[in-house]
Design an enzyme around this catalytic site. Structure first.
Site, PDB file in Angstrom:
ATOM      1  N   ASP A  89      -1.618   9.542 -10.335  1.00 24.55           N
ATOM      2  CA  ASP A  89      -1.507   8.474 -11.333  1.00 24.55           C
ATOM      3  C   ASP A  89      -0.048   8.178 -11.656  1.00 24.55           C
ATOM      4  O   ASP A  89       0.333   7.016 -11.857  1.00 24.55           O
ATOM      5  CB  ASP A  89      -2.248   8.867 -12.607  1.00 24.55           C
ATOM      6  CG  ASP A  89      -3.763   8.826 -12.446  1.00 24.55           C
ATOM      7  OD1 ASP A  89      -4.227   8.259 -11.433  1.00 24.55           O
ATOM      8  OD2 ASP A  89      -4.471   9.340 -13.329  1.00 24.55           O
ATOM      9  N   ASP A 136       0.855  -1.184   0.000  1.00 22.51           N
ATOM     10  CA  ASP A 136       0.000   0.000   0.000  1.00 22.51           C
ATOM     11  C   ASP A 136       0.894   1.238   0.000  1.00 22.51           C
ATOM     12  O   ASP A 136       1.877   1.302   0.739  1.00 22.51           O
ATOM     13  CB  ASP A 136      -0.918   0.008   1.222  1.00 22.51           C
ATOM     14  CG  ASP A 136      -1.977   1.091   1.135  1.00 22.51           C
ATOM     15  OD1 ASP A 136      -3.064   0.811   0.615  1.00 22.51           O
ATOM     16  OD2 ASP A 136      -1.707   2.221   1.593  1.00 22.51           O
ATOM     17  N   GLU A 149      -4.684   2.515  -4.342  1.00 22.38           N
ATOM     18  CA  GLU A 149      -3.229   2.532  -4.128  1.00 22.38           C
ATOM     19  C   GLU A 149      -2.722   1.202  -3.588  1.00 22.38           C
ATOM     20  O   GLU A 149      -1.604   1.118  -3.070  1.00 22.38           O
ATOM     21  CB  GLU A 149      -2.850   3.675  -3.178  1.00 22.38           C
ATOM     22  CG  GLU A 149      -3.356   3.528  -1.748  1.00 22.38           C
ATOM     23  CD  GLU A 149      -4.737   4.147  -1.532  1.00 22.38           C
ATOM     24  OE1 GLU A 149      -5.021   4.570  -0.395  1.00 22.38           O
ATOM     25  OE2 GLU A 149      -5.532   4.190  -2.486  1.00 22.38           O
ATOM     26  N   ASN A 172      -2.676  13.227  -4.188  1.00 19.55           N
ATOM     27  CA  ASN A 172      -3.827  13.721  -4.939  1.00 19.55           C
ATOM     28  C   ASN A 172      -4.258  15.114  -4.468  1.00 19.55           C
ATOM     29  O   ASN A 172      -4.553  15.999  -5.277  1.00 19.55           O
ATOM     30  CB  ASN A 172      -5.003  12.752  -4.815  1.00 19.55           C
ATOM     31  CG  ASN A 172      -4.814  11.501  -5.640  1.00 19.55           C
ATOM     32  OD1 ASN A 172      -4.130  11.501  -6.657  1.00 19.55           O
ATOM     33  ND2 ASN A 172      -5.416  10.409  -5.202  1.00 19.55           N
TER      34      ASN A 172
END
Length: 321
Positions: free
Chosen positions: A186, A169, A212, A177
């Site tokens: 991304d 993770d 993620e 973000n």
């Protein structure tokens, strides 16, 4: 082709995915094909139209047709949807030159049929990839992950081959973000996916179940080697520098949880749950580290019994994303 054109030796080449070479796929009637040829080795491909050797007083022999004994031959570029996808090479059988020359129109029709077959196969492969691949990272998706894990568990039951699952993770991914935009997020996911893919060897399978979260299925490695692989993966991601625009994004770190078959479960969902539990423990202990699930099965446990962790060096902590 053996029956349709009995007076011709034939072979078919198809462009590789990289489109820098053509791969030999099939031969018939005594013909032969090479493993690979380059487009510039064929006059038909270079000119973009059918090339006939033996029709003029001065002819040039294609490199892929060497060694050449003087017999007539055709090179038909195979076209599909306006794009060259391959090459059909036909050479006259011994003492069949006249019959061979009269078969050009039929041979051209055969090349067109072969082009449709190749296009259909390529479309099928593309659809299959779309059904099992994550479009952002190119890694396998959740569906393929579950199917692969189930197959590998069955294989391990029969052969005793080691099998482990590493849950991954991205730490503080929401901040990428929020602070830099979804495009930057991304880019981070693609960077982690690239490191995951590079970490695969043998029967390893890298997947992105969603968001993620990533999963690495490791087959055929000892438990010690799996822990080492997980730690090297953590270090490799931490060393990645992702540039967004004119600046570099903050350092990327990951937390990892490791579960082994059959110690932590004999079903796919059990192994995945155990690796997730170890992953959450890694996050609870400060992130940017590897935790190994413990216990004979993924039954509910007290927090202190859940897992053991391998923390990142203290010098790495200030760089956590």
């Amino acid at each position: 082709m053996t029956h349709i054109l009995p007076d011709a030796e034939g072979s078919v080449y198809v462009y590789s995915n990289s489109r820098d070479v053509l791969e030999g796929c099939a031969s018939w009637n005594g013909g032969a094909h090479k493993d690979h040829i380059h487009p510039e080795e064929c006059w038909g491909l270079r000119r973009g139209r059918t090339y006939e050797y033996g029709a003029s007083e001065i002819d040039f022999v294609c490199e892929h047709a060497e060694p050449h004994d003087g017999r007539n031959y055709y090179c038909f570029p195979i076209l599909a949807h306006g794009e060259t996808v391959g090459l059909m090479h036909l050479r006259s059988a011994a003492d069949k030159s006249d019959e061979f020359k009269t078969s050009r129109k039929l041979a051209q029709m055969c090349a067109e049929q072969i082009s449709m077959a190749i296009a259909n196969v390529q479309m099928r492969d593309q659809l299959h990839d779309q059904s099992v691949r994550d479009p952002l990272t190119g890694l396998f998706n959740r569906r393929h992950m579950s199917e692969t894990l189930r197959k590998l568990i069955n294989a391990s039951q029969n052969t005793g081959k080691n099998l482990s699952v590493i849950a991954v993770d991205v730490d503080h991914f929401k901040k990428f973000n929020d602070n830099h935009g979804h495009d930057a997020g991304d880019m981070v996911l693609r960077a982690v996916g690239a490191v995951m893919e590079q970490a695969c060897d043998g029967d390893d399978v890298a997947c992105r179940p969603g968001g993620e979260e990533f999963t690495l299925i490791v087959s055929g490695h000892s438990q010690e080697d799996v822990i080492t692989k997980a730690e090297l993966l953590r270090q490799s991601v931490e060393a990645v520098v992702v540039r967004y625009g004119e600046k570099s994004l903050p350092c990327i770190t990951i937390s990892l949880g490791v579960a082994h078959y059959p110690a932590h479960g004999s079903m796919p969902q059990d192994l995945l749950r155990a690796s997730d539990d170890a992953l959450y423990e890694a996050k609870a202990k400060g992130r940017n580290q590897v935790c190994i699930a413990s216990g004979a099965a993924p039954e509910p446990r007290h927090p202190e019994e859940k897992s053991s962790c391998t923390e990142a060096p203290s010098s790495a902590s200030p760089h956590a994303a």
